[in-house]
Design a protein around this motif. Structure first.
Motif, PDB file in Angstrom:
ATOM      1  N   ARG A  92       7.066 -83.867  21.732  1.00 13.26           N
ATOM      2  CA  ARG A  92       7.020 -84.664  22.958  1.00 13.26           C
ATOM      3  C   ARG A  92       8.177 -85.650  23.064  1.00 13.26           C
ATOM      4  O   ARG A  92       8.148 -86.550  23.899  1.00 13.26           O
ATOM      5  N   ASN A  93       9.195 -85.484  22.216  1.00 14.06           N
ATOM      6  CA  ASN A  93      10.342 -86.379  22.257  1.00 14.06           C
ATOM      7  C   ASN A  93      11.625 -85.669  22.666  1.00 14.06           C
ATOM      8  O   ASN A  93      12.489 -86.269  23.307  1.00 14.06           O
ATOM      9  N   HIS A  94      11.789 -84.418  22.264  1.00 15.34           N
ATOM     10  CA  HIS A  94      13.011 -83.681  22.515  1.00 15.34           C
ATOM     11  C   HIS A  94      12.706 -82.425  23.316  1.00 15.34           C
ATOM     12  O   HIS A  94      11.560 -81.992  23.408  1.00 15.34           O
ATOM     13  N   LYS A  95      13.791 -81.859  23.849  1.00 11.38           N
ATOM     14  CA  LYS A  95      13.698 -80.603  24.578  1.00 11.38           C
ATOM     15  C   LYS A  95      14.391 -79.520  23.771  1.00 11.38           C
ATOM     16  O   LYS A  95      15.282 -79.776  22.967  1.00 11.38           O
ATOM     17  N   CYS A  96      13.967 -78.282  24.033  1.00  5.69           N
ATOM     18  CA  CYS A  96      14.472 -77.150  23.264  1.00  5.69           C
ATOM     19  C   CYS A  96      15.961 -76.976  23.548  1.00  5.69           C
ATOM     20  O   CYS A  96      16.377 -76.794  24.700  1.00  5.69           O
ATOM     21  N   PRO A  97      16.835 -77.021  22.504  1.00  2.00           N
ATOM     22  CA  PRO A  97      18.286 -76.884  22.735  1.00  2.00           C
ATOM     23  C   PRO A  97      18.746 -75.429  22.790  1.00  2.00           C
ATOM     24  O   PRO A  97      19.919 -75.163  23.051  1.00  2.00           O
ATOM     25  N   SER A  98      17.859 -74.466  22.512  1.00  3.94           N
ATOM     26  CA  SER A  98      18.257 -73.067  22.448  1.00  3.94           C
ATOM     27  C   SER A  98      18.501 -72.523  23.853  1.00  3.94           C
ATOM     28  O   SER A  98      18.142 -73.130  24.874  1.00  3.94           O
ATOM     29  N   VAL A  99      19.127 -71.319  23.874  1.00  2.00           N
ATOM     30  CA  VAL A  99      19.297 -70.608  25.137  1.00  2.00           C
ATOM     31  C   VAL A  99      17.927 -70.185  25.640  1.00  2.00           C
ATOM     32  O   VAL A  99      17.007 -69.924  24.857  1.00  2.00           O
ATOM     33  N   CYS A 100      17.790 -70.149  26.945  1.00  2.00           N
ATOM     34  CA  CYS A 100      16.489 -69.847  27.553  1.00  2.00           C
ATOM     35  C   CYS A 100      15.918 -68.566  26.954  1.00  2.00           C
ATOM     36  O   CYS A 100      16.607 -67.549  26.828  1.00  2.00           O
ATOM     37  N   HIS A 101      14.647 -68.615  26.577  1.00  2.00           N
ATOM     38  CA  HIS A 101      14.025 -67.501  25.855  1.00  2.00           C
ATOM     39  C   HIS A 101      12.574 -67.404  26.268  1.00  2.00           C
ATOM     40  O   HIS A 101      12.014 -68.273  26.944  1.00  2.00           O
ATOM     41  N   ARG A 102      11.996 -66.313  25.821  1.00  2.00           N
ATOM     42  CA  ARG A 102      10.566 -66.128  26.033  1.00  2.00           C
ATOM     43  C   ARG A 102       9.791 -66.586  24.803  1.00  2.00           C
ATOM     44  O   ARG A 102      10.340 -66.650  23.704  1.00  2.00           O
ATOM     45  N   GLY A 103       8.489 -66.803  24.991  1.00  2.00           N
ATOM     46  CA  GLY A 103       7.646 -67.195  23.874  1.00  2.00           C
ATOM     47  C   GLY A 103       7.769 -68.668  23.534  1.00  2.00           C
ATOM     48  O   GLY A 103       8.391 -69.462  24.243  1.00  2.00           O
ATOM     49  N   SER A 104       7.151 -69.003  22.398  1.00  2.00           N
ATOM     50  CA  SER A 104       7.128 -70.399  21.964  1.00  2.00           C
ATOM     51  C   SER A 104       8.484 -70.818  21.438  1.00  2.00           C
ATOM     52  O   SER A 104       9.234 -70.023  20.874  1.00  2.00           O
ATOM     53  N   CYS A 105       8.787 -72.081  21.618  1.00  4.08           N
ATOM     54  CA  CYS A 105      10.020 -72.636  21.095  1.00  4.08           C
ATOM     55  C   CYS A 105       9.851 -72.930  19.604  1.00  4.08           C
ATOM     56  O   CYS A 105       8.735 -73.129  19.108  1.00  4.08           O
ATOM     57  N   TYR A 106      10.970 -72.956  18.902  1.00  6.55           N
ATOM     58  CA  TYR A 106      10.928 -73.329  17.493  1.00  6.55           C
ATOM     59  C   TYR A 106      10.510 -74.792  17.378  1.00  6.55           C
ATOM     60  O   TYR A 106      10.752 -75.589  18.276  1.00  6.55           O
ATOM     61  N   PRO A 107       9.821 -75.138  16.271  1.00  3.03           N
ATOM     62  CA  PRO A 107       9.445 -76.555  16.087  1.00  3.03           C
ATOM     63  C   PRO A 107      10.669 -77.441  16.068  1.00  3.03           C
ATOM     64  O   PRO A 107      11.774 -77.021  15.715  1.00  3.03           O
ATOM     65  N   CYS A 108      10.447 -78.660  16.420  1.00  2.00           N
ATOM     66  CA  CYS A 108      11.542 -79.630  16.459  1.00  2.00           C
ATOM     67  C   CYS A 108      12.075 -79.833  15.036  1.00  2.00           C
ATOM     68  O   CYS A 108      11.311 -80.173  14.116  1.00  2.00           O
ATOM     69  N   PRO A 109      13.353 -79.613  14.812  1.00  2.00           N
ATOM     70  CA  PRO A 109      13.893 -79.764  13.446  1.00  2.00           C
ATOM     71  C   PRO A 109      14.182 -81.211  13.062  1.00  2.00           C
ATOM     72  O   PRO A 109      14.543 -81.473  11.918  1.00  2.00           O
ATOM     73  N   GLU A 110      14.031 -82.120  13.988  1.00  2.00           N
ATOM     74  CA  GLU A 110      14.379 -83.508  13.709  1.00  2.00           C
ATOM     75  C   GLU A 110      13.299 -84.175  12.866  1.00  2.00           C
ATOM     76  O   GLU A 110      12.145 -83.752  12.847  1.00  2.00           O
ATOM     77  N   THR A 111      13.682 -85.188  12.167  1.00  5.67           N
ATOM     78  CA  THR A 111      12.757 -86.044  11.430  1.00  5.67           C
ATOM     79  C   THR A 111      12.927 -87.476  11.910  1.00  5.67           C
ATOM     80  O   THR A 111      14.004 -87.865  12.388  1.00  5.67           O
TER      81      THR A 111
END
Length: 906
Positions: free
Chosen positions: A505-524
């Protein structure tokens, strides 16, 4: 969503966390503690009150006029009951609010308990890994990772599933990645693997489900096969399926020895119990030598078995001239670092270069004469022979149709035929004659279709035809259209950013537009304490529910009271706890220092803000304000003597002054017998008062009677009031009995109490003869006397002989002492003999009479046995006549006995 550590301490739980709004006269009041569950909650309407108030009951009473007075009494009773309940509930709420405020503004002992628990837990984990940290010269990063995973497994809500951003609980099925050892919920990772395989296969392959596409770990992107998709819940080491929950083991552990192969493999297995995270370095001891094999083998840990003796390596380098001078090392030696003059490959130039690269090329053309003898080599500095002349042998014309054998000095001529090479369009051929150089551009007009195939146009062949129609197909993301002009159908992948909000709930997915679930946020995110010196790193999104770490640094905020420095306490959020240092302000009245705790910021409850109109109205919550209180009265002890001079006691400084010790005055009154029973009071000394304990005019006068002890034996009180000195002698007459208890005598009490024993005996004597009898039966001849009568009786008594025939008169005392006795004479003996003969004759006659009677009974018995005798037998019977003695023997014997007794007595 607000973090749990920011919520109010009393807002957790089933009842305390529910706040119910209840309408009142001035607004809305929240009901927190108790949640309206208890019988006497504030929000509930009392049993005796109605929403309409007293007016409802009054109106009802007015409608029923006969029972109006009874209804009013009932209403008054219910109001009293409601008022009583209201007061009880009000006190309970005030106590709850006071307790809540104290909890918020006081140092929490639970935090100290948690710190102690964390310290003990840290010591246990440290002792577990102490064998790995000692005698280990290798890399301990894997060991630190293992310790971190074990610590997180023991801490509540420390392990987080990166897919759902939720805590991993002890009783939930989990799966651990073999690459990064991150832990996920079993349903989350199964859904992730299924979605990943579906997306890859549906985009890249038409026959969905027939090929084995891998799926990646959400954190480290380590790829797994479809067959490796987790379907069962195993412990960390993989030995036990569905490991039972044991509070004494690491969560999700089977409690057995791990026995997993070390990475990199060394032939040994992990000796820890089943644990999360990577296995620590191998702790086995092996005997190994150094890298250069020069040192003697020594025992070392298997994880650090490769070691350096730090001696020079000495191996010959690739240059063949120098030796390696680096310390003993692993792997191949480094390139030779020295510089030497070396020739290039062609040998034309010499330069100083590193020994590590002896072969180098200069920038000059070779220039050697080729075997043809007409041309030179055009290659730049190279190794080996230059080769044949490129113009020697058979050569083709420019159109490649004719072949000529010419010397290398002559050029190949054109053949004169048409070129006929395929032009750049790929459709038409060149119509020129055989020529050197590139062919011209295709200029034929053709009807061309656009790239998408929707439009046609006649135009030069070399020009491409692109229409203005935009592609409306959906790209592989299935969210955006292609929108490319004249698209041939192979739409490129979507090049837009995904932009969806991640689970954190803090960041948005930086990947290219894709289908399915986004990868978990890699930030700490670092969750810090108030001062920022202590922090804990958590996955992004968990900072809202993660409690800040307990900081061991001292709070650096300036004091808010008059003290120059505040009490030492640890870093915290919110306001600092109340200051408990002594006030130490100088009091104005006495000049002493105030010893009370600091009261510059005391919590005071506001009163009188709103008065409820009745017991049915819910009172507002109590409000507390911080304000400075005046210093309390001085409590320094000051020695002070009481009014009656009984004691010296320490009194508080603010209460110094004459005081009563509450004891009895105790001063001796004028009667010299009693003391003043008045409470400790001030006594004014008079001129006559010389003693310290002498009563003064303020003492109570003695109003009691004389209580002095009377002489021994006197039972009469003194007739005077309480007086000093001796009491007057008692003149009251006493009635008493004489020694013989017959005559009553009257004597003064003072004579009796002052007389000795002999005088008392004389006073108790009635002067008459003693009426007591002596043991001998005669009366005492003495005058009335005390005690027993003397035994000296001289009265004459008659004494007889044993047979009572002879008698004499003698004194009674001699007879009692057995001094005189009378013996029988011959006459007495003769009479005794005759009496014995008479007794014998009587006994013999009695024996014969008994014998005759028995004989008669025997004969009578025999006659009964033989039957009746004949009448004639009477004739044979002889009449026997009885003698005179036999007829009157009983009378004679009795007369003789009486005569003998009378004779003996006389």
């Amino acid at each position: 969503m607000e973090a749990s550590w920011r919520q109010v301490a009393g807002g957790r739980g089933r009842a305390r966390g529910r706040a119910t709004a209840a309408p009142s006269g001035n607004g809305v009041h929240l009901r927190g503690a108790g949640g309206g569950r208890e019988k006497g909650s504030v929000g509930a309407v009392p049993s005796g009150a109605s929403p309409g108030g007293v007016a409802t009951t009054t109106a009802a009473g007015s409608r029923h006029s006969p029972a109006g007075s009874q209804a009013l009494q009932t209403t008054a009773a219910s109001e009293l009951m409601s008022q009583k309940k209201f007061e009880e509930i009000k006190k309970a709420n005030q106590a709850a609010a006071r307790k809540l405020v104290e909890e918020q503004f006081s140092c929490s002992s639970e935090e100290e308990g948690d710190e102690d628990f964390e310290g003990k837990q840290g010591k246990i984990v440290a002792n577990t890994f102490i064998t790995y940290t000692t005698q280990t010269d290798g890399d301990t990063r894997e060991l630190e990772r293992t310790k971190q995973y074990v610590n997180e497994a023991f801490q509540a809500a420390a392990m987080t599933c990166l897919i759902c951003i939720a805590s991993v609980k002890r009783n939930q099925a989990v799966w651990s990645c073999s690459g990064c050892f991150c832990i996920f919920h079993m349903p989350c990772i199964q859904k992730w693997a299924k979605d990943s395989q579906f997306l890859v296969s549906s985009v890249t392959d038409d026959d969905f489900g027939k090929r084995d596409y891998p799926w990646p770990c959400p954190k480290c992107r380590f790829e797994y096969k479809r067959s490796e998709t987790p379907s069962r819940y195993y412990c960390y080491c993989g030995k036990v399926e569905d490991p039972p929950l044991d509070p004494w083991l690491v969560p999700h552990s089977c409690g057995q020895v791990c026995e997993r192969e070390f990475k990199p493999p060394c032939g040994h297995k992990c000796l820890l119990l089943c644990h999360p995270g990577p296995c620590p370095p191998c702790p086995k001891m092996v005997t190994t030598t150094c890298y250069c094999k020069k040192a003697k083998p020594i025992p070392r840990r298997c994880s650090a078995k490769e070691w350096s003796c730090q001696l020079p390596c000495g191996q010959k380098l690739l240059c063949g001239q120098h030796k390696c001078e680096n310390p003993c090392h692993a792997g191949s030696c480094q390139p030779c670092p020295r510089v030497s003059r070396q020739k290039c490959v062609c040998g034309k130039k010499v330069a100083e270069r590193s020994c590590a690269s002896p072969l180098w090329h200069c920038d000059q053309v070779c220039g050697k004469t080729l075997p043809c003898g007409n041309h030179t080599c055009e290659q730049v500095c190279h190794v080996g022979a230059c080769g044949e002349c490129p113009r020697s042998g058979k050569r083709f014309c420019p159109c490649q149709k004719s072949k000529f054998s010419l010397p290398c000095t002559e050029d190949v001529p054109t053949c004169g035929d048409s070129c006929d090479k395929v032009l750049e369009c790929g459709i038409h051929r060149c119509s020129q004659r055989c020529h050197r150089g590139p062919c011209e551009t295709c200029r034929q007009e053709v009807e061309k279709h656009c790239r998408c195939g929707k439009h046609t146009k006649r135009m030069p062949c070399h020009k491409p035809y692109l229409c203005e129609t935009k592609c409306v197909k959906m790209r592989d993301c299935q969210k955006h259209q292609c929108r490319r002009k004249c698209c041939p159908g192979n739409c490129p992948p979507c090049d837009q950013n995904c932009g969806r909000t991640l689970g954190c709930r803090n960041h948005k997915c930086p990947s290219v537009c894709h289908r399915g679930s986004c990868y978990p946020c890699p930030e700490t995110v670092d969750v810090k304490c108030n001062c920022g010196n202590t922090k804990v790193t958590v996955p992004c999104g968990r900072e809202r529910t993660t409690r800040p770490p307990k900081c061991k640094e001292q709070c650096s905020r300036p004091p808010t009271c008059h003290h120059t420095s505040q009490e030492k306490h640890r870093c915290h959020f919110g306001s600092c706890p109340p200051c408990h240092q002594p006030c130490q302000k100088v009091l104005e009245k006495c000049g002493h220092l105030c010893p009370a705790p600091c009261h510059d910021q005391a919590l005071i409850k506001q009163t009188g803000r709103h008065q409820p109109t009745g017991p049915w109205e819910q009172p507002s919550e109590p409000a507390f304000i911080q304000t400075a209180l005046p210093c309390p009265p001085c409590q320094v002890p000051i020695l002070m003597e009481c009014l009656g001079k009984h004691e010296v006691s320490p009194l508080p400084c603010h209460a110094v002054g004459p005081y009563s010790c509450k004891r009895v005055c105790g001063r001796i009154l004028d009667c010299q017998n009693h003391t003043c029973m008045k409470e400790c009071h001030k006594v004014t000394k008079t001129d006559g008062c010389t003693g310290k304990n002498k009563a003064g005019p303020e003492c109570l006068p003695c109003e009691e009677g004389c209580s002095k002890s009377r002489p021994l034996g006197c039972l009469h009180p003194c007739i005077l009031p309480c007086h000093p000195g001796e009491c007057p002698p008692c003149v009251q007459m006493l009635r008493m009995k004489c020694h013989c208890k017959i005559t009553s005598l009257y004597v003064e009490c003072r004579k009796i109490t002052t007389a000795d024993v002999n005088e008392k005996n004389l006073l108790s004597c009635c002067k008459n003869q003693c009426p007591k009898e002596l043991p001998c039966g005669h009366r005492c001849k003495e005058m009335c006397h005390p005690g027993e009568c003397p035994f000296n009786c001289n009265q004459k008594v008659k004494l007889r002989c044993p047979c009572k025939r002879i008698k004499k008169e003698l004194q009674c005392n001699k007879v009692r002492e057995n001094q005189v006795s009378i013996e029988c004479d011959t006459t007495c003996k003769e009479m005794k003999r005759k009496a014995s003969e008479i007794k014998e004759a009587e006994a013999k006659a009695a024996f014969e009479e008994e014998k005759r009677r028995q004989q008669a009974e025997l004969e009578a018995f025999e006659n009964r046995l033989k039957g009746r005798r004949k009448k004639n037998r009477k004739r044979d019977e002889v009449a026997v006549e009885l003698s005179l003695w036999q007829k009157h023997k009983y009378y004679l014997l009795s007369v003789c006995g009486v005569v003998v007794v009378v004779f003996a007595w006389s």
